[in-house]
Scaffold this motif. Sequence first.
Motif, PDB file in Angstrom:
ATOM      1  N   MET A   1      31.220  47.663  40.063  1.00  0.00           N
ATOM      2  CA  MET A   1      31.670  46.291  40.090  1.00  0.00           C
ATOM      3  C   MET A   1      30.638  45.374  39.439  1.00  0.00           C
ATOM      4  O   MET A   1      31.006  44.398  38.805  1.00  0.00           O
ATOM      5  N   THR A   5      31.420  42.772  36.462  1.00  0.00           N
ATOM      6  CA  THR A   5      31.095  41.359  36.603  1.00  0.00           C
ATOM      7  C   THR A   5      30.186  40.891  35.475  1.00  0.00           C
ATOM      8  O   THR A   5      30.402  39.833  34.885  1.00  0.00           O
ATOM      9  N   HIS A  28      38.142  44.383  52.325  1.00  0.00           N
ATOM     10  CA  HIS A  28      37.870  42.962  52.505  1.00  0.00           C
ATOM     11  C   HIS A  28      36.371  42.735  52.708  1.00  0.00           C
ATOM     12  O   HIS A  28      35.779  41.840  52.088  1.00  0.00           O
ATOM     13  N   TYR A  31      34.445  43.404  49.252  1.00  0.00           N
ATOM     14  CA  TYR A  31      34.552  42.317  48.276  1.00  0.00           C
ATOM     15  C   TYR A  31      33.862  41.055  48.769  1.00  0.00           C
ATOM     16  O   TYR A  31      33.251  40.327  47.975  1.00  0.00           O
ATOM     17  N   SER A  32      33.913  40.789  50.048  1.00  0.00           N
ATOM     18  CA  SER A  32      33.210  39.624  50.601  1.00  0.00           C
ATOM     19  C   SER A  32      31.711  39.740  50.370  1.00  0.00           C
ATOM     20  O   SER A  32      31.052  38.762  50.004  1.00  0.00           O
ATOM     21  N   PHE A  36      33.113  37.554  46.752  1.00  0.00           N
ATOM     22  CA  PHE A  36      34.503  37.110  46.630  1.00  0.00           C
ATOM     23  C   PHE A  36      34.882  36.313  47.875  1.00  0.00           C
ATOM     24  O   PHE A  36      34.436  36.611  48.979  1.00  0.00           O
ATOM     25  N   LYS A  62      36.083  35.229  42.780  1.00  0.00           N
ATOM     26  CA  LYS A  62      34.640  34.981  42.680  1.00  0.00           C
ATOM     27  C   LYS A  62      34.424  34.144  41.429  1.00  0.00           C
ATOM     28  O   LYS A  62      34.910  34.504  40.348  1.00  0.00           O
TER      29      LYS A  62
END
Length: 73
Positions: A1, A5, A28, A31-32, A36, A62
């Motif tokens: 990731m 990014t 969740h 990604y948090s 995000f 994000k």
Amino acid sequence: MEAVTDRLQGEGVLRFELMLEADNPRAHRFYSKLGFVEEGRLRSAYKRASDGHYTDEILMAKLLPAAQPRRLL
């Protein structure tokens, strides 16, 4: 990731969006931790063929820092 990014930021993308099923707390949290933020929810938006019910989709995004324009050689 991180590589994705970095590439998006290098291309001048300012916003990275994704969707995930609400019944996936592991994704969740993942990604948090990457920065995000949950921005919304599509109620009863997704149904797996193996399930007899629908689940919500969570919208996350994000914001990426503005990249310096790349110089051509």
